[in-house]
Design an enzyme around this catalytic site. Sequence first.
Site, short mmCIF file in Angstrom:
data_model
loop_
_atom_site.label_atom_id
_atom_site.label_comp_id
_atom_site.label_asym_id
_atom_site.label_seq_id
_atom_site.Cartn_x
_atom_site.Cartn_y
_atom_site.Cartn_z
N ASP A 187 30.24 -4.61 -7.04
CA ASP A 187 29.17 -4.10 -6.16
C ASP A 187 29.37 -4.53 -4.71
O ASP A 187 28.58 -4.14 -3.85
CB ASP A 187 27.80 -4.58 -6.64
CG ASP A 187 27.41 -3.89 -7.93
OD1 ASP A 187 26.41 -4.31 -8.55
OD2 ASP A 187 28.12 -2.96 -8.34
N LYS A 220 17.50 -6.28 -7.61
CA LYS A 220 17.26 -4.98 -8.28
C LYS A 220 17.79 -5.05 -9.71
O LYS A 220 17.10 -4.65 -10.66
CB LYS A 220 17.99 -3.88 -7.53
CG LYS A 220 18.15 -2.58 -8.29
CD LYS A 220 18.83 -1.50 -7.48
CE LYS A 220 20.32 -1.59 -7.52
NZ LYS A 220 20.95 -1.02 -8.72
N ASN A 221 18.98 -5.59 -9.88
CA ASN A 221 19.62 -5.54 -11.20
C ASN A 221 19.13 -6.61 -12.17
O ASN A 221 19.53 -6.60 -13.33
CB ASN A 221 21.16 -5.59 -11.04
CG ASN A 221 21.67 -4.32 -10.37
OD1 ASN A 221 20.94 -3.34 -10.26
ND2 ASN A 221 22.89 -4.34 -9.90
N ARG A 257 18.03 3.20 -2.56
CA ARG A 257 17.94 2.84 -3.99
C ARG A 257 18.20 1.35 -4.19
O ARG A 257 17.74 0.74 -5.14
CB ARG A 257 18.93 3.65 -4.83
CG ARG A 257 18.57 5.12 -5.00
CD ARG A 257 19.53 5.81 -5.93
NE ARG A 257 19.72 5.01 -7.11
CZ ARG A 257 20.91 4.84 -7.70
NH1 ARG A 257 21.99 5.43 -7.22
NH2 ARG A 257 21.02 4.09 -8.78
N ARG A 276 20.69 4.63 -13.87
CA ARG A 276 21.54 4.13 -14.95
C ARG A 276 20.74 3.24 -15.89
O ARG A 276 20.89 3.28 -17.10
CB ARG A 276 22.71 3.35 -14.34
CG ARG A 276 23.55 2.57 -15.33
CD ARG A 276 24.44 3.43 -16.17
NE ARG A 276 25.18 2.65 -17.15
CZ ARG A 276 26.05 3.19 -18.00
NH1 ARG A 276 26.28 4.49 -17.99
NH2 ARG A 276 26.69 2.43 -18.88
N ARG A 334 31.20 5.94 -16.75
CA ARG A 334 30.07 5.09 -17.20
C ARG A 334 29.66 5.41 -18.64
O ARG A 334 28.55 5.83 -18.92
CB ARG A 334 28.90 5.20 -16.24
CG ARG A 334 29.33 4.90 -14.81
CD ARG A 334 28.21 4.72 -13.86
NE ARG A 334 27.67 3.36 -13.95
CZ ARG A 334 26.69 2.92 -13.14
NH1 ARG A 334 26.14 3.76 -12.29
NH2 ARG A 334 26.23 1.68 -13.25
N PRO A 335 30.58 5.27 -19.58
CA PRO A 335 30.25 5.54 -20.99
C PRO A 335 29.19 4.58 -21.52
O PRO A 335 28.88 3.57 -20.89
CB PRO A 335 31.57 5.33 -21.71
CG PRO A 335 32.36 4.44 -20.82
CD PRO A 335 31.94 4.76 -19.41
N ILE A 336 28.63 4.92 -22.69
CA ILE A 336 27.61 4.05 -23.30
C ILE A 336 27.99 3.68 -24.73
O ILE A 336 27.14 3.28 -25.54
CB ILE A 336 26.22 4.75 -23.29
CG1 ILE A 336 26.29 6.11 -24.00
CG2 ILE A 336 25.70 4.92 -21.87
CD1 ILE A 336 24.93 6.74 -24.24
C1 EPZ Z 1 25.52 -2.81 -13.99
O1 EPZ Z 1 25.87 -1.49 -14.36
C2 EPZ Z 1 24.91 -2.70 -12.60
N1 EPZ Z 1 23.73 -1.85 -12.65
C3 EPZ Z 1 25.93 -2.11 -11.63
O2 EPZ Z 1 25.35 -2.14 -10.32
C4 EPZ Z 1 27.17 -3.00 -11.63
O3 EPZ Z 1 28.15 -2.41 -10.81
C5 EPZ Z 1 27.71 -3.13 -13.06
O4 EPZ Z 1 26.67 -3.65 -13.92
C6 EPZ Z 1 28.90 -4.06 -13.15
O5 EPZ Z 1 28.56 -5.31 -12.69
C7 EPZ Z 1 22.57 -2.35 -13.09
O6 EPZ Z 1 22.49 -3.51 -13.47
C8 EPZ Z 1 21.39 -1.44 -13.06
P1 EPZ Z 1 28.66 -2.21 -17.14
P2 EPZ Z 1 26.31 -1.18 -15.90
O7 EPZ Z 1 28.05 -1.74 -18.39
O8 EPZ Z 1 25.47 -1.96 -16.83
C9 EPZ Z 1 32.35 0.09 -18.98
C10 EPZ Z 1 24.65 -1.26 -8.26
O9 EPZ Z 1 25.30 -0.87 -7.27
N2 EPZ Z 1 31.46 0.35 -20.13
O10 EPZ Z 1 29.00 -3.66 -16.97
O11 EPZ Z 1 26.40 0.28 -16.06
C11 EPZ Z 1 31.97 0.99 -17.81
O12 EPZ Z 1 32.61 2.22 -17.89
C12 EPZ Z 1 25.09 -0.88 -9.65
O13 EPZ Z 1 23.63 -2.01 -8.19
C13 EPZ Z 1 31.99 0.93 -21.27
O14 EPZ Z 1 33.18 1.22 -21.35
O15 EPZ Z 1 27.79 -1.79 -15.89
C14 EPZ Z 1 32.45 0.24 -16.61
O16 EPZ Z 1 33.81 0.57 -16.41
C15 EPZ Z 1 26.29 0.04 -9.64
N3 EPZ Z 1 31.16 1.20 -22.31
C16 EPZ Z 1 32.32 -1.20 -17.03
O17 EPZ Z 1 32.14 -1.22 -18.45
C17 EPZ Z 1 29.82 0.91 -22.26
O18 EPZ Z 1 29.10 1.17 -23.26
C18 EPZ Z 1 31.13 -1.88 -16.39
O19 EPZ Z 1 29.97 -1.30 -16.89
C19 EPZ Z 1 29.30 0.31 -21.09
C20 EPZ Z 1 30.15 0.03 -20.03
#
Ligand code: EPZ
Length: 418
Positions: free
Chosen positions: A305, A22-23, A397, A92, A121-123
């Site tokens: 995950d 999926k990811n 999902r 997301r 989940r900030p961006i």
């Molecule tokens: C991806 O989410 C996956 N989703 C998540 O899988 C997975 O848990 C995650 O990566 C971590 O491996 C998809 O790929 C669709 P991140 P993503 O940006 O991209 C912080 C599932 O169950 N962060 O690596 O949202 C954030 O708060 C899902 O399949 C910032 O601070 O993960 C978090 O603490 C759940 N600022 C950490 O990084 C940002 O701009 C990880 O987030 C972005 C992230």
Amino acid sequence: MERFVIQGGVPLTGKVKVEGSKNAALPVMAASLLIEGRCFFNNIPKLTDIEVMSKTLKELGADVVDFDGKLSIDASSLYQEEVSCKLARKLRASILVLGPLLARRGKVKVALPGGCNIGSRPINLHIEGLTKMGSSIQVEDGYIRAKARSGLRGAEIYLNFPSVGATENLLLAASLAKGKTVIKNASLCPEVVDLCLFLKKAGVKIEGIGTKLLTITGVKEIRPTSYSIIPDRIEAATLMIAAAITEGKICIEGVQAEHLEAPITTLRKIGVQIKVDKDSIQVERLSKLKATSVKTMPYPGFPTDLQPQITSLLCLAEGKSRITETIFENRFTHVSELKKMGAEIEQKGTSLLIKGVSFLKGNKVLASDIRGGAALTLAGLAARGCTEILNIKHIDRGYFKFEEKLASLGAKIKREKS
Ligand code: EPZ
């Protein structure tokens, strides 16, 4: 609302094949927005998240044809750059339209993304990186509005956390940007590597694939391409834990074992026998489970995950285990539900202290996110008596016909309308 009804206590046996990731599929689908022409994708999992991404691309004007795990997407004639709140709130990965639409159309409006409620989940990393590449971005009244009137230009970007999504968004933006973009401290996860390999096959110049230092040289045009998605390592590991928690013996086919080193190492430490073949993994539970400590880390560390699922397993391990979640600040929604099944878990900040019990008791429990729901399903497979899992739309999902796969391995599980 649908639910799973499980009669626990049946050891799982037999063979099962994993779906595509999926990811990995979601960012590659978003990448098709960069391309004028039809792309063909294989091994796409039939999940509700994929359906939402398909609807999102259609809403932007892409032609999406989905046929039994094969997907073709033609984004030649996009006619708008706005993603509705209705769709964005569900996923997301909807944030991944930011990079490609800015690069291709110079503007985009997308509602703040939804997805699993596992933390704030900030961006900020997405926004900071795209701003450095020449876009102006406002976030207000629940929407992200971004413009890059004079196009995107290459930049040097350091991620203070190896964010998967931010790495993917910046890769997509850099593919059509003028000049060279360097992403430092990029995510190493296999899904990011898969996106890089797709983009490279489509003609984007990328160096450092699979390392923390990615250098992308933007091109004028990216050619339509066909691509096959990697297998889903989280589904594979979830099934491994299903065999372990039910004292079963299964063979999981169609996996890439090199993506599963951390889960395999941890399961072996807990006392699960694992044999790795070319593209399959044999899992057998031969002895009592041993308590251990697990700490989630960015890839190649133990995946966040899989944290809920290993929590379920360690509830039945002899001794005291500790699980520390370092990625998300609210990924323990499954704990209260596991305690309803007799688990002895104490949460201390971002850690769980688990005292193993000799058995779990079936109960009515609620799924709140994809992996938490999977964890409760695994607990129900091992529990004595009947377990009902409500709100299984979360599980759908991320897992294709999860109950059918488990039933094919002997589990007494069925989906019912409630
Ligand atoms: C991806 O989410 C996956 N989703 C998540 O899988 C997975 O848990 C995650 O990566 C971590 O491996 C998809 O790929 C669709 P991140 P993503 O940006 O991209 C912080 C599932 O169950 N962060 O690596 O949202 C954030 O708060 C899902 O399949 C910032 O601070 O993960 C978090 O603490 C759940 N600022 C950490 O990084 C940002 O701009 C990880 O987030 C972005 C992230």
